[in-house]
Every structure is written in C-alpha cells, then in structure tokens.
Design a protein around this motif. Structure first.
Motif, short mmCIF file in Angstrom:
data_model
loop_
_atom_site.label_atom_id
_atom_site.label_comp_id
_atom_site.label_asym_id
_atom_site.label_seq_id
_atom_site.Cartn_x
_atom_site.Cartn_y
_atom_site.Cartn_z
N LYS A 77 -1.26 126.34 -32.39
CA LYS A 77 -1.43 127.68 -31.86
C LYS A 77 -2.25 127.58 -30.57
O LYS A 77 -1.87 128.28 -29.74
CB LYS A 77 -1.93 128.47 -33.01
N ILE A 78 -3.11 126.57 -30.51
CA ILE A 78 -3.97 126.54 -29.15
C ILE A 78 -3.53 125.13 -28.41
O ILE A 78 -4.19 124.80 -27.59
CB ILE A 78 -5.52 126.34 -29.56
N HIS A 79 -2.31 124.69 -29.06
CA HIS A 79 -1.73 123.68 -27.88
C HIS A 79 -2.31 122.31 -27.91
O HIS A 79 -2.16 121.64 -26.97
CB HIS A 79 -1.42 124.28 -26.49
N ARG A 80 -2.94 122.17 -29.12
CA ARG A 80 -3.59 120.76 -29.25
C ARG A 80 -2.70 120.11 -30.01
O ARG A 80 -2.99 119.74 -31.33
CB ARG A 80 -4.92 120.77 -29.91
N PHE A 81 -1.52 119.75 -29.61
CA PHE A 81 -0.32 118.97 -30.17
C PHE A 81 -0.74 117.68 -30.53
O PHE A 81 -0.25 116.99 -31.76
CB PHE A 81 0.89 119.11 -29.29
N SER A 82 -1.42 116.95 -29.86
CA SER A 82 -1.61 115.55 -29.98
C SER A 82 -2.53 115.28 -31.22
O SER A 82 -2.19 114.53 -32.30
CB SER A 82 -2.44 114.66 -29.02
N HIS A 83 -3.46 116.16 -31.38
CA HIS A 83 -4.31 116.32 -32.66
C HIS A 83 -3.46 116.93 -33.77
O HIS A 83 -3.80 116.27 -35.27
CB HIS A 83 -5.56 117.25 -32.53
N ALA A 84 -2.88 117.93 -33.83
CA ALA A 84 -1.87 118.40 -34.95
C ALA A 84 -0.99 117.28 -35.39
O ALA A 84 -0.99 117.20 -36.57
CB ALA A 84 -1.14 119.55 -34.45
N LEU A 85 -0.45 116.43 -34.36
CA LEU A 85 0.55 115.30 -34.89
C LEU A 85 -0.57 114.20 -35.63
O LEU A 85 -0.14 113.77 -36.75
CB LEU A 85 1.13 114.59 -33.80
N GLN A 86 -1.71 113.92 -35.24
CA GLN A 86 -2.47 113.21 -35.97
C GLN A 86 -2.86 113.47 -37.42
O GLN A 86 -2.63 112.79 -38.24
CB GLN A 86 -3.86 112.72 -35.19
N VAL A 87 -3.11 114.63 -37.34
CA VAL A 87 -3.22 115.42 -38.95
C VAL A 87 -2.01 115.37 -39.67
O VAL A 87 -2.18 115.03 -40.88
CB VAL A 87 -3.90 116.78 -38.70
N SER A 88 -1.05 115.65 -39.11
CA SER A 88 0.35 115.50 -39.93
C SER A 88 0.64 114.08 -40.31
O SER A 88 0.82 113.88 -41.49
CB SER A 88 1.45 116.01 -39.01
N GLN A 89 0.29 112.99 -39.76
CA GLN A 89 0.46 111.70 -39.90
C GLN A 89 -0.62 111.09 -41.18
O GLN A 89 -0.15 110.45 -41.97
CB GLN A 89 0.59 110.83 -38.70
#
Length: 501
Positions: A77-89
C-alpha cells in the motif's frame, strides 16, 4: 523575521516515519517495540527487512502467517515493494508456509515491480499448474499490461478465455485500459461487444476508461452515451471525475457551454479526501476555458474547506498567470507567504518564469532578493530562471554571472537552461572575455556531466543561435510544466480490486 520556514529534511523524515508507523499500527496503544513499528521504521528499500523478523522470533515473540500477510498488504500500500517481496519469500522459505494462488499472485506482482517483467515471467513459469488459477493469470495479465507488452497480454487473455477465467470485469478492464493507453481504440469496441455477449456488467472503472478513450478520439456522441449509461446504471456510482473527463472532451471540441455544464455537475459531487485534487482539476479546466471569475470562485470555495496545501497555491498561481492576471497571482503569492510552513521552490519559480517571459528582469531580481533576505537558501533552478530573465531583458553580463552561480550551487543531475547558457557563452565570446569563458566552462565541467550541456553541443549547429532567446523561454516553460505537474485530462486507471488479487 523570516518570511519562510525552510523544510527540514530530518524533521520531514521523522514525521514520515511517524505517519508510516501509524499506517502500520493496528493497536491503538501503539506499543513502541511492536513488530509493526520495527518494520515501519526500516524505510530504506536497500536495507533488508528480514533481520527485523528474525530478531523478533529470536526474542521468543510470535508472528503468524496472518500477521505476515498483513505486513505484505501494508507494505504494498505504501509502495515498499522490495520489503513486501522479502516478507513474502521469508513466509514460504523460512516459515514453511504453503502458498495459496492468492499468495502466488501477490508475489508475481511484487517480482514484476521489484525485478522487472522478465523475472516475473520466469517465476510464473515455475509455478505448478495446480496453482495457476484466475488470480495468478490475472496478475500475469496486469504485469504485461503495466509494461505495455500488447501481444503477450492478448495471448494471456486468450489463455484465460480458454480456461474460463474471464467471466468478470477485472480482466476486461485491464485490457481496455491497455488498448486506451496504446491508442488501439478499434480493439476497445471489439472487447465491449464481447463483454455484452457474455453479460459482463461495466464497472465504474470500465466507464471511465471508455470516457477517456472517446475524449482522446473526440467522439462527442459516444461521450454523451457513456454518461447517460452511467447515470442510468444502478450498479454504478458516478463521481466528479467522470464529469471532468467529459468536460475535457467538450472543451477539446470547442463546446464551451457543455464544458461549463459538466464542470458544474462535477462540482456538485466533490467530497471527502478527493476534494483538494478535484478543486485543483476544476481550477485548471476553468483556466483552459478562460473563465477567470469561476477560477476565483472555486478557489475561494476551496479555501473554506480547510487548510490549503502548497500544491493548491501552485495550481491557483499557475491558473492566474495563464490568464495573464499577474496582479492576482502576486496577491495569492503574498497570501501563501503569510501562511507557508514548508517552502516549495516551485511556487516562486513559476512567478520568476512569468517575469522572465515578460522581460521584467528588475522585478525578477527584486523578487529573488526578497527570498534571499527571508533566510531561504536559494536553489539552482531559481537562479537559472533569473538568468533567463536577464537574458530576455538584454542584461547579458548579469545573466552570465547568475547562471555561473546557479551551476556552482547545483545538485547532481541538475542541468541549466542550455539556451540561456549558450547565449551567455556567445556574449562572452563577443567580448573576448577569455577568463570569464574559462571560469564558466570549468564550473560547467565540474558540476554538469550530461552531454546535453557539453561544450561541443553548445557550439554545434544543434543550438540555433539565431533564436536563443525564444528557445530559452520555451525550455523554461517546458521545465515548469514538468515540475509543476500539469493536471492531466486523463488518468491511467488502476483497478484496486485487481491489485490486491
């Protein structure tokens, strides 16, 4: 006493961090050591987020998969896509969570945003067939559409048809918007017919894409039909933006009365969080119509609804300057000066640009003097405009000195007005002032590494030395439009439902 309070970068970062922490917090007590807060404080995308999660677990704390999915949603939502991907992985690789089709779709979207389309497609190809459902194919379609890969998007849509995945409006909206963005208007009609064949109802997004497409092609009759359908559709809540798009279409066709009617209808629907953007859009369109009275009316109405932001003052001043109401723009400027908390360089710059265009170099000079006297640290872009004002006013010695100073205080990546710079060099060459030429070129070499302002280019036929003054003004106007964010007539629509697949 200073007229302005300069924006403090460290204070801004602190406020930014607090706002992000509030965005993450689901606990009204806002415990300072919560995982929410720890994640929110890691703002730099280059800093890995995984150590934060691992430290939390090492402390004996609990984090559930539900918590992790919540973090992913918030980070996206706040465009921190890299961090979101890390959490997903981390959720699947370290926690052993079996990904659902929805999880896969989200990861596919994140890989596309972080690593690009090629890696996203590679990931899709690695996903087991059993997980490739509607959500995953929908995410892949979004990826192709985002990068405007038309053939791949169409192939994905065909595959989804074969698998029975396109009986909802979301995928159609993605393709309709892609066709609109790429100017493939004839394909929009084919897709609409297909939707009608399968009984797929139009959504608000569908109608707005169609409106924008018909505005782009100046199809007035279809604009009327779409508005009538929206107004009659019980499943659609027509909003202010639909009428603004229609107003822009009528304006392009020179139908001023119809434009004003659409703007009035739009105004009746403005409310809530969109009020600021809506009012700025109305200001821009009333300016395009040439109706100064309505510009002032909308502005005064907007000011009654709460604190006006810098962007709104910039929009109003721009509007008045376009209407050649310099006195009015100066009054709004003085009003802004009296209330501003965070200085926005774009606002004085747009005033300077106007003075420069009119050859009012003395006024521009005094204007910059007031800013400096107020304690504000002047920026290169401001001095660049002043130099252009001197250039237009025939004050070439001042122009040369000023553009030299602008270059000397510039930040990496900034470039001066190449036409004003070329004029200054021509002037100094005419005076045979070798020392000043060498000083200017030395500073240029030290601060501007782009080829667009290289000495060779300045001396080549690319720079039309017969029209340097006009070209300098054109360059400045184009830069103002880019920096000031001219209100678009159309917007690339993102279907929020599809984004959260």
């Amino acid at each position: 006493m200073n007229l302005f309070v300069r924006s403090n970068p460290s204070l801004s970062l602190h406020i930014h961090g607090v706002l992000r922490a509030l965005c993450f917090s689901t606990d009204t007590t806002a415990i300072s050591h919560s995982l929410n807060r720890r994640i929110s404080m890691v703002e730099d995308p280059k800093v890995p987020i995984i150590p934060v999660l691992e430290k939390w677990v090492q402390e004996g704390q609990v984090v559930t998969n539900s918590d992790l999915k919540h973090f992913i949603r918030k980070l996206r939502k706040i465009h921190r896509f890299s961090h979101a991907l890390q959490v997903s992985q981390w959720m699947s690789d370290q926690r052993g969570h079996n990904l659902s089709p929805g999880d896969v779709a989200v990861r596919l979207d994140l890989i596309s945003k972080v690593h690009g389309l090629e890696q996203a497609v590679t990931y899709f190809n690695s996903v087991p067939e059993s997980l490739r459902g509607l959500e995953v194919y929908g995410a892949l379609l979004n990826c192709y559409a985002h990068y405007k890969h038309l053939e791949e998007a169409e192939a994905t849509m065909r595959k989804m048809r074969e698998m029975g995945f396109v009986r909802n409006v979301l995928s159609y909206n993605v393709m309709l918007n892609l066709y609109y963005q790429m100017g493939k208007y004839e394909k929009i009609q084919v897709l609409m017919q297909e939707m009608e064949k399968w009984g797929i109802c139009f959504s608000n997004i569908t109608y707005k894409i169609l409106l924008n497409a018909y505005v782009a092609t100046s199809n007035i009759e279809e604009i009327k039909k779409i508005l009538m359908k929206m107004e009659a559709d019980p499943l659609v809540s027509i909003d202010w933006y639909a009428y603004v798009v229609a107003a822009n279409g009528y304006l392009k066709a020179g139908l001023i009365d119809k434009t004003l009617t659409m703007l009035w209808r739009s105004e009746q629907l403005i409310s809530g969080k969109s009020a600021r953007f809506a009012c700025e859009t109305l200001l821009s369109l009333y300016t395009a119509v040439g109706n100064k009275e309505q510009v002032y009316r909308v502005w005064n109405l907007y000011k009654t609804k709460g604190r006006s932001l810098n962007s709104s003052y910039l929009c109003m001043i721009n509007s008045l300057l376009k209407l050649d109401d310099v006195d009015g723009a100066e009054r709004i400027w003085e009003e802004w000066v009296s209330i501003v908390k965070c200085f926005d360089i774009r606002i004085p710059n747009v005033m300077l640009s106007t003075y420069s265009k009119k050859g009012l170099w003395e006024k521009a000079e005094a204007f910059v003097g007031k800013i400096v006297a107020s304690g504000i640290k002047i920026e290169a872009s401001t001095l660049d405009r002043l130099a252009t004002g001197y250039h237009v006013g025939g004050q070439m010695l001042k122009a040369s000195e000023t553009i030299k100073k602008a270059i000397s205080i510039s930040q990496p990546g900034w470039e001066p007005n190449v036409y004003t710079l070329a004029a200054c060099l021509e002037y100094l060459k005419g005076r045979e002032d070798v020392k000043k030429i060498e000083d200017l070129l030395k500073i240029l070499k030290e601060h501007c590494h782009s080829s667009s302002v290289s000495y060779d280019r300045l001396n080549s036929s690319i720079i039309d030395k017969e029209n340097l003054c006009a070209r300098a003004l054109d360059h400045m106007e184009g830069e103002d439009q880019a920096l000031n964010g001219e209100r678009p007539a159309a917007t690339e629509f993102e279907d929020k439902n599809s984004a959260e697949i």
